[in-house]
Write an enzyme that holds these catalytic residues in place. Structure first.
Site, PDB file in Angstrom:
ATOM      1  N   HIS A 102       0.814  -1.215   0.000  1.00  0.00           N
ATOM      2  CA  HIS A 102       0.000   0.000   0.000  1.00  0.00           C
ATOM      3  C   HIS A 102       0.846   1.263   0.000  1.00  0.00           C
ATOM      4  O   HIS A 102       0.320   2.380  -0.196  1.00  0.00           O
ATOM      5  CB  HIS A 102      -0.936   0.008   1.215  1.00  0.00           C
ATOM      6  CG  HIS A 102      -2.338   0.420   0.886  1.00  0.00           C
ATOM      7  ND1 HIS A 102      -2.629   1.526   0.127  1.00  0.00           N
ATOM      8  CD2 HIS A 102      -3.540  -0.128   1.203  1.00  0.00           C
ATOM      9  CE1 HIS A 102      -3.936   1.659   0.004  1.00  0.00           C
ATOM     10  NE2 HIS A 102      -4.512   0.653   0.637  1.00  0.00           N
ATOM     11  N   ASP A 134      -2.415   3.417  -4.150  1.00  0.00           N
ATOM     12  CA  ASP A 134      -3.648   3.299  -3.384  1.00  0.00           C
ATOM     13  C   ASP A 134      -4.549   2.251  -4.034  1.00  0.00           C
ATOM     14  O   ASP A 134      -4.199   1.623  -5.035  1.00  0.00           O
ATOM     15  CB  ASP A 134      -4.363   4.650  -3.279  1.00  0.00           C
ATOM     16  CG  ASP A 134      -4.631   5.270  -4.649  1.00  0.00           C
ATOM     17  OD1 ASP A 134      -4.664   4.521  -5.656  1.00  0.00           O
ATOM     18  OD2 ASP A 134      -4.796   6.499  -4.725  1.00  0.00           O
TER      19      ASP A 134
END
Length: 454
Positions: A425, A429
């Site tokens: 992450h 995104d």
């Protein structure tokens, strides 16, 4: 006058600090040439043969098969004396000075074939590997006395048994099978894996009519009733360390989608019907992956935590998970983005075979930028795989099976597959990860989408 030189386990590169002796290629009393492989070892990366930089007579070996040795521990001692000239008027060099595995030699060896003088039996190993770091080498005279002391011993046999792979030798050893009792079905009596498996099945059938005996497993020692302790070493140990580090350092997330793979399977069938080498499903998925990474380069990257930077790559070195007898390995297809489906199929096949034979080099197991995990071969639909550190993402592919599916407004039976993407992450995104996965699914459902990138 002969000089006894000690050859130690060299630095094998890739940050490796130890190796396990799999198979000795020479015995005490053998004559070896400069840079002749003398032992086969297994590291956390691969199985490699270690060449000795000296030429002469082996006077001692250190460590039995299955023993782990640290880098710098003694392997063998060699008595180096006067040898015939090379035929050019110059004497042979006393040693090549090359002790790193995989880097070749500065000069061609006089001969690569092992030469063994006539003698009645093979000499025993010297000091055990557990004492190798501090053991003193035995001299040549002591070795000769040992050989002569066993001369004429009943039941001895000279030389190793010809086996196609160290993995086959290990399979026999773990099941208590004496390879000298087998007749190989390969060329010149070479013992194949099928020969060992057939012998094990035959032994199991005989055991059904007799009282069963507990299987002997030298590397698995019971610590208490009902408890077994299995060492995490070699490939399995390295994988355990890497997976632990991935979970500890990477904030990962997973998204998944079901896709109709009917058209992809039809396209593959048409390709294979046109003649030429057969195209694998894995190769088509790999081609889709590289096209998706060109659109979403954020996922073809790694994180430099110290510099607090995301490093993106302009090439795709595609890793793929392969299950072997030695554990899970991830071979890497170099420059997968520049290969077509036929080239990808051939490279997947070559690396898979090398994985099973245990002959992958460290270079073939490192440097990946993205991994494709086809866990569908295990008969499962989905998974949340652990990212192959230090990469940033992994695409997982489940089994392709017939399922009810709404196709063009009608309920139909279609070939359905579940695709999952686990990603770091920190590099992107959910929108980017979702876009990548949706594009992969679109290509699976409509292979013609790929034509835009060809």
């Amino acid at each position: 006058m002969a000089q006894v030189l000690e050859f130690k386990l060299p630095d094998l590169g890739e940050g490796l600090t130890e190796a396990e002796i799999v198979r000795w290629l020479v015995e005490v009393g053998d004559v070896v040439a400069i840079d002749q492989p003398v032992v086969e070892v297994e590291t956390a990366k691969a199985m490699v043969e270690v060449p000795c930089p000296y030429g002469g007579v082996v006077t001692a070996r250190f460590g039995e098969e299955g023993t782990e040795l640290p880098v710098g521990a003694p392997l063998i001692t060699v008595a180096v004396g006067e040898r015939p000239s090379s035929g050019t008027g110059e004497p042979e060099a006393e040693g090549s000075g090359n002790v790193l595995v995989g880097y070749g030699t500065s000069e061609a060896p006089a001969r690569r074939r092992r030469v063994r003088p006539e003698r009645p039996v093979a000499a025993p190993d010297m000091a055990a590997g557990s004492r190798a770091a501090g053991a003193a080498p035995a001299d040549a005279a002591a070795s000769t006395e040992t050989v002569n002391g066993r001369a004429g011993a009943p039941g001895t046999d000279d030389g190793p048994v010809p086996v196609i792979s160290p993995l086959v030798r290990r399979l026999a050893r773990q099941n208590g099978l004496d390879l000298r009792e087998l007749t190989g079905s390969g060329p010149d009596g070479l013992i194949l894996r099928a020969d060992v498996e057939y012998a094990l099945r035959a032994a199991a059938r005989r055991a059904e009519t007799a009282a069963p005996e507990p299987q002997r497993q030298p590397s698995i020692a019971p610590e208490a009733p009902g408890e077994l302790r299995i060492p995490l070493k070699g490939i399995r140990g390295a994988v355990a360390d890497k997976l632990t580090r991935s979970r500890r350092e990477i904030p990962d997330a997973t998204c998944w989608v079901d896709a109709d793979a009917t058209e992809l399977m039809r396209a593959r069938a048409a390709m294979n019907a046109a003649g030429g080498p057969k195209i694998s499903v894995l190769a088509l998925l790999a081609r889709i992956c590289t096209a998706a990474l060109a659109r979403f380069p954020e996922l073809n990257s790694t994180v430099d935590a110290q510099a607090r930077e995301v490093v993106r790559f302009d090439h795709v070195h595609l890793g793929f998970a392969a299950q072997t007898d030695r554990g899970l390995v991830v071979p890497v297809v170099r420059d997968a983005h520049a290969r077509d489906a036929e080239s990808l199929t051939a490279e997947f096949a070559r690396l898979t075979e090398a994985s099973r034979a245990g002959t992958l080099t460290p270079a073939e197991l490192t440097g990946g930028t993205f991994t494709l995990n086809n866990y569908g071969v295990f008969g499962v639909d989905g998974s949340t795989p652990i990212i192959n550190h230090p990469e940033a993402a992994m695409l997982g592919v489940g089994r392709i099976v017939p399922k009810p599916w709404v196709h063009e407004g009608e309920l139909a039976v279609r070939q359905v597959v579940q695709l999952s993407l686990t990603f770091d992450h920190r590099v992107c995104d959910g929108g980017t990860a979702g876009g990548f996965l949706r594009y992969v699914a679109d290509c699976v459902e409509q292979p013609a989408v790929l034509l835009r990138t060809l």
